[in-house]
Motif scaffolding. Structure first.
Motif, short mmCIF file in Angstrom:
data_model
loop_
_atom_site.label_atom_id
_atom_site.label_comp_id
_atom_site.label_asym_id
_atom_site.label_seq_id
_atom_site.Cartn_x
_atom_site.Cartn_y
_atom_site.Cartn_z
N ARG A 15 0.79 -1.17 -0.02
CA ARG A 15 0.21 0.16 0.03
C ARG A 15 0.89 1.38 -0.16
O ARG A 15 0.51 2.49 -0.41
CB ARG A 15 -1.19 0.11 1.06
CG ARG A 15 -0.21 0.20 2.54
CD ARG A 15 -1.54 0.17 3.58
NE ARG A 15 -1.06 -0.58 4.91
CZ ARG A 15 -0.09 0.05 5.64
NH1 ARG A 15 0.64 1.12 5.35
NH2 ARG A 15 0.05 -0.62 6.82
N VAL A 16 2.08 1.46 0.62
CA VAL A 16 3.04 2.30 0.58
C VAL A 16 3.28 2.76 -0.91
O VAL A 16 3.25 3.96 -1.28
CB VAL A 16 4.24 2.15 1.49
CG1 VAL A 16 5.26 3.01 1.10
CG2 VAL A 16 3.57 1.98 2.78
N LEU A 17 3.89 1.59 -1.63
CA LEU A 17 4.04 1.99 -2.90
C LEU A 17 3.03 2.43 -3.78
O LEU A 17 3.15 3.40 -4.64
CB LEU A 17 4.66 0.73 -3.50
CG LEU A 17 6.06 0.19 -3.20
CD1 LEU A 17 6.54 -0.29 -1.99
CD2 LEU A 17 6.75 -0.81 -4.24
N LYS A 18 1.74 1.79 -3.58
CA LYS A 18 0.74 2.35 -4.31
C LYS A 18 0.25 3.60 -4.04
O LYS A 18 -0.06 4.68 -5.09
CB LYS A 18 -0.62 1.53 -3.97
CG LYS A 18 -0.49 0.10 -4.59
CD LYS A 18 -1.54 -0.68 -4.16
CE LYS A 18 -1.73 -2.07 -5.11
NZ LYS A 18 -3.12 -2.90 -4.69
N LYS A 19 0.47 4.19 -2.65
CA LYS A 19 0.29 5.31 -2.47
C LYS A 19 1.07 6.47 -3.06
O LYS A 19 0.57 7.71 -3.45
CB LYS A 19 0.33 5.72 -0.71
CG LYS A 19 -0.24 6.88 -0.29
CD LYS A 19 -0.04 6.97 1.08
CE LYS A 19 -0.33 8.42 1.46
NZ LYS A 19 -0.28 8.52 3.08
N LYS A 20 2.27 5.87 -3.19
CA LYS A 20 3.39 6.90 -3.87
C LYS A 20 3.34 6.80 -5.37
O LYS A 20 4.12 7.46 -6.23
CB LYS A 20 4.78 6.65 -3.41
CG LYS A 20 4.95 6.69 -1.88
CD LYS A 20 6.39 6.55 -1.72
CE LYS A 20 6.80 7.06 -0.32
NZ LYS A 20 8.13 7.87 -0.32
N GLY A 21 2.45 5.91 -6.16
CA GLY A 21 2.10 6.08 -7.38
C GLY A 21 3.11 4.98 -8.40
O GLY A 21 3.30 5.18 -9.45
N ALA A 22 3.48 3.88 -7.44
CA ALA A 22 4.37 2.67 -8.09
C ALA A 22 3.65 2.27 -9.34
O ALA A 22 2.56 1.97 -9.01
CB ALA A 22 5.04 2.02 -7.16
N LEU A 23 4.25 1.86 -10.04
CA LEU A 23 3.60 1.15 -11.25
C LEU A 23 3.85 -0.21 -10.93
O LEU A 23 5.00 -0.91 -11.17
CB LEU A 23 4.22 1.40 -12.63
CG LEU A 23 4.45 2.98 -13.12
CD1 LEU A 23 5.28 2.91 -14.53
CD2 LEU A 23 3.25 3.56 -12.93
N LEU A 24 2.59 -1.09 -10.31
CA LEU A 24 2.62 -2.17 -9.99
C LEU A 24 1.66 -3.23 -10.91
O LEU A 24 0.40 -2.78 -11.17
CB LEU A 24 2.27 -2.50 -8.58
CG LEU A 24 3.11 -1.63 -7.43
CD1 LEU A 24 2.28 -1.57 -6.19
CD2 LEU A 24 4.29 -2.58 -7.09
N PHE A 25 2.25 -4.30 -11.09
CA PHE A 25 1.57 -5.14 -12.01
C PHE A 25 2.32 -6.52 -11.79
O PHE A 25 3.48 -6.81 -11.84
CB PHE A 25 1.36 -4.87 -13.49
CG PHE A 25 2.68 -4.42 -14.03
CD1 PHE A 25 3.47 -5.35 -14.84
CD2 PHE A 25 3.03 -3.09 -13.93
CE1 PHE A 25 4.50 -4.85 -15.31
CE2 PHE A 25 4.24 -2.35 -14.59
CZ PHE A 25 4.89 -3.48 -15.23
N SER A 26 1.16 -7.49 -11.91
CA SER A 26 1.81 -8.96 -11.61
C SER A 26 2.23 -9.73 -13.03
O SER A 26 2.96 -10.60 -12.89
CB SER A 26 0.81 -10.01 -10.99
OG SER A 26 -0.40 -9.95 -11.61
N GLU A 27 1.72 -9.47 -14.09
CA GLU A 27 1.99 -9.92 -15.21
C GLU A 27 2.62 -9.06 -16.07
O GLU A 27 2.21 -7.84 -16.42
CB GLU A 27 0.48 -10.49 -16.01
CG GLU A 27 -0.02 -11.58 -15.13
CD GLU A 27 0.65 -12.90 -15.07
OE1 GLU A 27 1.33 -13.14 -15.85
OE2 GLU A 27 0.28 -13.50 -13.82
#
Length: 156
Positions: free
Chosen positions: A10-22
């Motif tokens: 959630r910290v990375l998401k809040k900072k706007g990280a580009l997260l994706f599993s595939e």
């Protein structure tokens, strides 16, 4: 160097990280390039990206804590003494795989990724991009948008 503690996703998401599993999701959603780099070139690129983003805006994933005990033993056998010492700095929780990235971690993580021993992905949030790897020393880099892509292209 002290212990390296994980941070919640959630910290990375809040900072706007580009997260994706595939990886295919990354190719379909984001601007991207695929860079061919030797391990020293890859390491240098990550160093530069860390410098321009700043320490509070750079993260990596490291899945050692999710490996079975047998897989962990095999992984440790592939490491040098210096790398084993680095590994001992990590605090592992099965549910948390993201860590704040520091310059001293880059050599270790870039080496194990380039050798395809255990892959790490790098997330930068000041200028959002994600560095995925390794596919035969080819590293997909995903950017938030075209503007961010152009900001990086001169540097990497």
């Amino acid at each position: 160097m002290g212990e390296i503690y994980p941070v919640p996703e959630r910290v990375l998401k809040k900072k706007g990280a580009l997260l994706f599993s595939e990886i295919e999701e990354g190719f379909s959603r984001y601007e991207h390039v695929i860079l061919e780099r030797t391990e020293p070139e890859y390491r240098h690129m990550l160093d530069v990206m860390l410098q321009i983003n700043g320490r509070e805006e750079a993260y990596c994933d490291f899945y050692y804590g999710r490996l079975s005990r047998e897989e962990q033993r095999g992984f440790r056998r592939s490491l040098s003494e210096e790398q084993l010492a680095m590994l001992m700095n990590f605090y592992f929780q099965k549910d948390e795989v993201y860590y704040p990235l520091t310059r001293s971690m880059i050599r270790f993580l870039s080496d194990i990724t380039a050798r395809e021993v255990l892959f790490s992905t790098f997330y930068f949030t000041r200028y959002p991009c994600t560095v995925w790897g390794n596919y035969g020393l080819r590293y997909p880099v995903f950017f938030k948008d075209k503007r961010t892509k152009f900001q990086y292209c001169d540097l990497i």
